[in-house]
Design a protein around this motif. Structure first.
Motif: not given
Length: 338
Positions: A327-335
């Protein structure tokens, strides 16, 4: 690099395509739809940033007349990808599943499909581990997705025994005409499906609730009455919400008076289509009453499921086996939560 295709380029499909395109470890191979719909016409006018695949061959002439380039058929798109995000109308995804099975592909279905279409009823934060390596996942609905974010957030801090929810539900998406023009409210039987679905994702929490349909189009509002397993203060509740990347704590005192305020704020931020991935919880609604936690949240129905769908790709494709890393990576790429 995981190769992804989006089938159904409508309200959710457009946003899924953009969401996948933002991911640094995924490739959007293309999108598929039935013909020259308004979103497909807009795609063409924007210069075709995504390749288009035709799901209904009989409509080829209509697309050619509209000047929309066709990169192939739906089946050709399926063969090129590792996983499909099916954002078609309710019931169509179940029919498309036959094609996904034919080519041995994985797929993620949206909330409109029956739960039986998938191996796992999925939520990125609440049960990520159950989706790891599975062929077919189904997302929760927009309301359930946002509701579970908030309940799971509290559950991991203090433990939640039960929740009673009241949903004020927008009747249609902006631009929808098929539901008719109305000046009335409509109530559903108790329990609403969101309460039932929450218990499927979080079986240790008892839930029930009421749902009222309202003649508006921008966002749902949910009030929650949650029974914690141990005492918690109002400030601790707010601290938990503020720490969650996909929850935005807002204040009525700052001008966030309701759903329209949040939609306008998203547009003022310059977010495409006025989208907001985060749910919003009003600070002034958070209170402790008779040892229960009460709060109200806004669901931006057109975009709220996008992060959890991206989480689903990560789980199904075993890109990450750790929930918080995924979820951290998803959040990172979606800002989100930056």
């Amino acid at each position: 690099m995981v190769k992804v295709g989006v089938v159904g380029y409508g309200t959710i499909g457009q946003r899924l395509a953009d969401g996948v395109a933002f991911q640094g470890d995924m490739e959007l191979v293309g999108v598929a739809d039935i013909g020259p719909t308004l979103p497909v016409r807009a795609l063409k006018e924007k210069g075709m940033p995504y390749d288009f695949y035709l799901a209904v061959p009989e409509n080829r002439e209509k697309l050619e007349e509209a000047g929309i380039p066709i990169s192939g058929t739906l089946e050709e798109l399926i063969q090129k990808v590792d996983i499909i995000l099916d954002a078609t109308n309710a019931g169509v995804g179940a029919k498309n599943k036959v094609l996904y099975e034919k080519y041995g592909k994985k797929a993620i279905f949206q909330g409109g499909e029956k739960t039986s279409v998938a191996d796992v009823f999925f939520h990125g934060y609440a049960n990520y581990e159950k989706g790891i390596g599975k062929q077919f996942l189904k997302l929760t609905s927009c309301n359930t997705t946002g509701l579970i974010r908030s309940v799971d957030c509290l559950d991991r801090v203090v433990g939640i025994d039960s929740v009673m929810i009241h949903i004020v539900r927008r009747v249609a998406d902006p631009g929808d005409y098929h539901r008719g023009l109305t000046n009335a409210l409509k109530i559903d039987p108790v329990p609403n499906h969101q309460a039932v679905d929450l218990m499927l994702i979080m079986p240790h929490v008892k839930a029930t609730g009421v749902l009222v349909h309202t003649p508006v189009t921008h966002g749902h509002i949910i009030t929650v009455f949650a029974k914690p397993k141990k005492k918690i203060t109002r400030e601790e509740v707010l601290e938990s919400f503020r720490a969650h990347p996909r929850i935005r704590v807002v204040r009525i005192a700052d001008g966030f008076l309701g759903n329209a305020s949040l939609f306008k704020y998203a547009r003022d931020l310059g977010n495409p289509r006025g989208d907001m991935y985060e749910i919003a919880i009003w600070e002034e609604t958070v209170t402790i009453f008779e040892d229960h936690i009460i709060y109200a949240l806004n669901i931006p129905q057109e975009a709220v499921v996008i992060p959890e769908t991206i989480d689903g790709i990560r789980a199904a494709m075993e890109m990450q086996t750790d929930r918080l890393e995924a979820v951290g990576l998803t959040n990172k790429y979606l800002k989100i939560g930056g």
